[in-house]
Design a protein around this motif. Structure first.
Motif, PDB file in Angstrom:
ATOM      1  N   ILE A   1       0.860  -1.177   0.000  1.00  0.00           N
ATOM      2  CA  ILE A   1       0.000   0.000   0.000  1.00  0.00           C
ATOM      3  C   ILE A   1       0.895   1.226   0.000  1.00  0.00           C
ATOM      4  O   ILE A   1       1.677   1.425   0.933  1.00  0.00           O
ATOM      5  CB  ILE A   1      -0.941   0.010   1.229  1.00  0.00           C
ATOM      6  CG1 ILE A   1      -1.812  -1.233   1.222  1.00  0.00           C
ATOM      7  CG2 ILE A   1      -1.778   1.276   1.245  1.00  0.00           C
ATOM      8  CD1 ILE A   1      -2.676  -1.389   2.443  1.00  0.00           C
ATOM      9  N   ASN A   2       0.793   2.014  -1.061  1.00  0.00           N
ATOM     10  CA  ASN A   2       1.620   3.223  -1.211  1.00  0.00           C
ATOM     11  C   ASN A   2       3.102   2.923  -0.999  1.00  0.00           C
ATOM     12  O   ASN A   2       3.808   3.677  -0.322  1.00  0.00           O
ATOM     13  CB  ASN A   2       1.165   4.322  -0.252  1.00  0.00           C
ATOM     14  CG  ASN A   2      -0.233   4.802  -0.554  1.00  0.00           C
ATOM     15  OD1 ASN A   2      -0.667   4.757  -1.702  1.00  0.00           O
ATOM     16  ND2 ASN A   2      -0.937   5.254   0.458  1.00  0.00           N
ATOM     17  N   GLY A   3       3.569   1.807  -1.557  1.00  0.00           N
ATOM     18  CA  GLY A   3       4.977   1.458  -1.469  1.00  0.00           C
ATOM     19  C   GLY A   3       5.394   0.831  -0.156  1.00  0.00           C
ATOM     20  O   GLY A   3       6.565   0.526   0.040  1.00  0.00           O
ATOM     21  N   LEU A   4       4.463   0.634   0.747  1.00  0.00           N
ATOM     22  CA  LEU A   4       4.758   0.056   2.049  1.00  0.00           C
ATOM     23  C   LEU A   4       4.200  -1.367   2.108  1.00  0.00           C
ATOM     24  O   LEU A   4       3.033  -1.594   1.769  1.00  0.00           O
ATOM     25  CB  LEU A   4       4.114   0.911   3.150  1.00  0.00           C
ATOM     26  CG  LEU A   4       4.402   0.529   4.589  1.00  0.00           C
ATOM     27  CD1 LEU A   4       5.891   0.704   4.900  1.00  0.00           C
ATOM     28  CD2 LEU A   4       3.588   1.394   5.523  1.00  0.00           C
TER      29      LEU A   4
END
Length: 181
Positions: free
Chosen positions: A133-136
């Protein structure tokens, strides 16, 4: 003989060879994956198995699939040693592994590859428990818990709003009824 006929002939021979190995040592899942890989190879602009010994290509196809699906690991089922695989096809392990690398690179095959992993590997993929999610990278359980908390909060807010609107409707009705006196 045209190139298409030659490709079809060699493709069928490869399928027959890998089916024989899969019937003897592996399972239907590997058999299907071998056929899928051979089909994909036959659609390349430059078909790789058009030259070279078919036995080496057949061994390399199984070898490449085996590498990404832990076929050579005794703790996994099915298990076959690389030596047994190469002995079956009458190939050397170094040549077979070199061709297998060409195949893996050609199709960007990796561990837990969605296209070329066995059903068992896809099911047991440890990365199934995570999402990005969003690079995480986040555990799926945390996302589910967050959604459940948000859902509970929204339900609570909606119930309060509904209760408030019921109270307002009652107040309006009372005011209207009292206004008639």
């Amino acid at each position: 003989m045209s190139d298409r006929e030659l490709i079809k002939q060699k493709k069928e021979a490869l399928i027959e060879m890998t089916n024989g190995f899969a019937d003897r040592y592996l399972d239907e899942d590997y058999k299907m994956l071998c056929r899928k890989l051979i089909d994909k190879m036959s659609r390349k602009r430059k078909v790789p198995f058009i030259s070279g010994k078919l036995e080496i290509w057949a061994a390399a196809i199984v070898y490449s699939l085996g590498q990404i699906n832990f076929l050579f690991d005794k703790s996994f089922e099915p298990y076959v040693s690389a030596t047994d695989l190469c002995n079956y096809f009458g190939t050397s392990q170094s040549t077979t592994s070199q061709k297998a690398k060409i195949i893996r690179d050609m199709f960007k095959m990796r561990y837990f590859d969605e296209e070329f992993s066995t059903k068992r590997m896809l099911k047991e993929n440890p990365l199934n428990e995570f999402v990005m999610i969003n690079g995480l990278i986040v555990p799926v359980s945390a996302v589910i818990r967050l959604f459940e908390e948000k859902e509970a909060q929204l339900k609570k807010e909606l119930n309060l709003e509904n209760e408030d609107s019921v109270v307002k409707k009652k107040d309006n009705r009372i005011n209207r009824d009292l206004g008639d006196f």
